[in-house]
Write a protein that holds these residues in place. Structure first.
Motif, PDB file in Angstrom:
ATOM      1  N   THR A  31     -46.737   2.279  10.505  1.00 41.94           N
ATOM      2  CA  THR A  31     -46.063   1.858  11.746  1.00 41.94           C
ATOM      3  C   THR A  31     -45.362   3.041  12.409  1.00 41.94           C
ATOM      4  N   GLN A  32     -44.836   3.965  11.627  1.00 39.26           N
ATOM      5  CA  GLN A  32     -44.203   5.147  12.216  1.00 39.26           C
ATOM      6  C   GLN A  32     -45.225   6.003  12.970  1.00 39.26           C
ATOM      7  N   ALA A  33     -46.437   6.119  12.426  1.00 37.52           N
ATOM      8  CA  ALA A  33     -47.475   6.880  13.115  1.00 37.52           C
ATOM      9  C   ALA A  33     -47.877   6.189  14.422  1.00 37.52           C
ATOM     10  N   VAL A  34     -47.961   4.864  14.382  1.00 34.07           N
ATOM     11  CA  VAL A  34     -48.290   4.102  15.585  1.00 34.07           C
ATOM     12  C   VAL A  34     -47.181   4.263  16.629  1.00 34.07           C
ATOM     13  N   GLU A  35     -45.928   4.171  16.184  1.00 34.75           N
ATOM     14  CA  GLU A  35     -44.797   4.290  17.109  1.00 34.75           C
ATOM     15  C   GLU A  35     -44.705   5.688  17.718  1.00 34.75           C
ATOM     16  N   ALA A  36     -45.003   6.708  16.926  1.00 36.08           N
ATOM     17  CA  ALA A  36     -44.948   8.074  17.448  1.00 36.08           C
ATOM     18  C   ALA A  36     -45.963   8.273  18.565  1.00 36.08           C
ATOM     19  N   ALA A  37     -47.111   7.603  18.453  1.00 41.74           N
ATOM     20  CA  ALA A  37     -48.150   7.741  19.469  1.00 41.74           C
ATOM     21  C   ALA A  37     -47.882   6.874  20.692  1.00 41.74           C
ATOM     22  N   ASP A  38     -47.378   5.645  20.466  1.00 36.73           N
ATOM     23  CA  ASP A  38     -47.282   4.668  21.553  1.00 36.73           C
ATOM     24  C   ASP A  38     -45.907   4.608  22.204  1.00 36.73           C
ATOM     25  N   ARG A  39     -44.878   5.095  21.522  1.00 38.47           N
ATOM     26  CA  ARG A  39     -43.507   5.126  22.031  1.00 38.47           C
ATOM     27  C   ARG A  39     -43.041   3.760  22.559  1.00 38.47           C
ATOM     28  N   PRO A  40     -43.068   2.731  21.704  1.00 37.41           N
ATOM     29  CA  PRO A  40     -42.615   1.409  22.133  1.00 37.41           C
ATOM     30  C   PRO A  40     -41.100   1.340  22.195  1.00 37.41           C
TER      31      PRO A  40
END
Length: 341
Positions: A31-40
């Motif tokens: 989830t941290q990798a996803v958040e780093a890319a998507d900046r939610p």
């Protein structure tokens, strides 16, 4: 409610299986990798993920979660389906998931969403009553790939949520509003003794809001007043000022401190819920409650105040927030797909 087996995706080099508590560290890394890319706007701690998977008597990760594991033991995709008890007018299946940025473009998101939709339809069909169902998912408006994925799966835009922010310190901050409490009411700090009355007031206040369903006592205490990030010292209740009768809640606000979301360096007090019972609307109750929370945020050194709102909210909430100095910060799309019953 449980489901019969839904076929899992078939992806070369990956094993698909349900999530378990032992997966939390690897799931959090994903989830941290996803958040780093998507900046939610919303970020997740490991404890948050544990709650999403396990907190609630209705949770069933063996049938309502799925993750893809690569040959090195890394999780590269995940999906959850959540149908909460208590829905009355529409039984909602919330779909949440993500794919590691390095594994996008392989069709994993499409396969995962197809699995989630199938499980969601089963859970809706098994729910008590005959109310229609709805598959629901959220995405950031700026993420074109998520928009394309939702549309390809047959979802339609149901509404837009504005994530709004008001600066409390620094350049661009304005003086805090001084809002009088309406006649016949008094604003008090939230207290445990009033919590059940506040829940019932919330269910009444949001009965005419799009996409809202009543909150059960368990759901309320886990996700609202009893949540680890709830700041009851920033939360307030408006009571009818009549000492001769039992306390009657006219309105309420519940605030939170989601420190994991403070990624841009601003400490933010978050208004999670703000509601006014119908008999007390159009009197300035919401403004008085929100002003009390703003004062509490500032007192405790917050740099900003945040909240989200349905852009087409018929109650006029957006105008209230703008008058108190809030401005749009991000836009979230709420997608839906009807499930007849």
């Amino acid at each position: 409610m449980s489901t019969t087996d839904v076929p899992e995706p078939d992806s070369p080099g990956l094993v698909w299986r349900p999530l378990g508590e032992a997966d939390l560290p690897r799931w959090h890394a994903l989830t941290q990798a996803v958040e780093a890319a998507d900046r939610p706007a919303e970020r997740y701690t490991e404890d948050d993920l544990r709650d999403e998977l396990l907190a609630g008597s209705w949770k069933d990760p063996a049938h309502r979660s799925l993750a893809a594991e690569d040959e090195a033991g890394r999780l590269v995709a995940f999906g959850l389906v959540d149908v909460r008890p208590g829905d009355v007018s529409t039984v909602r299946a919330f779909l949440w998931g993500g794919v590691h940025p390095e594994h996008r473009g392989r069709g994993l998101g499409r396969q995962l969403l197809a699995w989630q939709c199938a499980v969601g339809r089963q859970l809706i069909a098994a729910a008590p009553g005959s109310a229609p169902g709805e598959l629901v998912l959220h995405s950031d408006e700026k993420l074109a790939d998520r928009t394309a994925l939702a549309r390809a799966a047959g979802f339609e835009v149901r509404r837009y949520h504005l994530v709004m922010r008001r600066l409390l310190t620094g350049e661009g901050a304005t003086p805090l509003p001084q809002v009088p409490v309406p006649d016949g009411l008094r604003v008090l700090p939230w207290s445990a003794e009033l919590d059940e009355q506040v829940r019932l007031a919330h269910n009444e206040a949001f009965a005419d809001h799009r996409g809202s369903e009543p909150r059960t006592r368990e759901d309320w205490q886990r996700w609202v007043s009893g949540h680890r990030d709830a700041r009851t010292d920033w939360s307030f209740v408006a009571l009818v000022d009549d000492p001769s009768s039992p306390p009657q809640v006219a309105g309420y606000t519940i605030a939170f401190a989601f420190e994991q979301d403070w990624v841009d360096g601003l400490k933010e007090g978050w208004t999670g819920l703000l509601g006014t019972r119908r008999a007390h609307r159009r009197r300035g109750v919401g403004a008085a409650l929100l002003a009390a929370s703003l004062q509490a945020f500032a007192r405790d050194g917050m740099d900003a105040a945040g909240l989200d709102v349905d852009r087409e909210n018929p109650s006029g909430a957006l105008g209230l927030y703008e008058r108190l100095g809030y401005a749009p910060h991000q836009v979230e799309v709420v997608w839906g797909s009807a499930v007849p019953r």
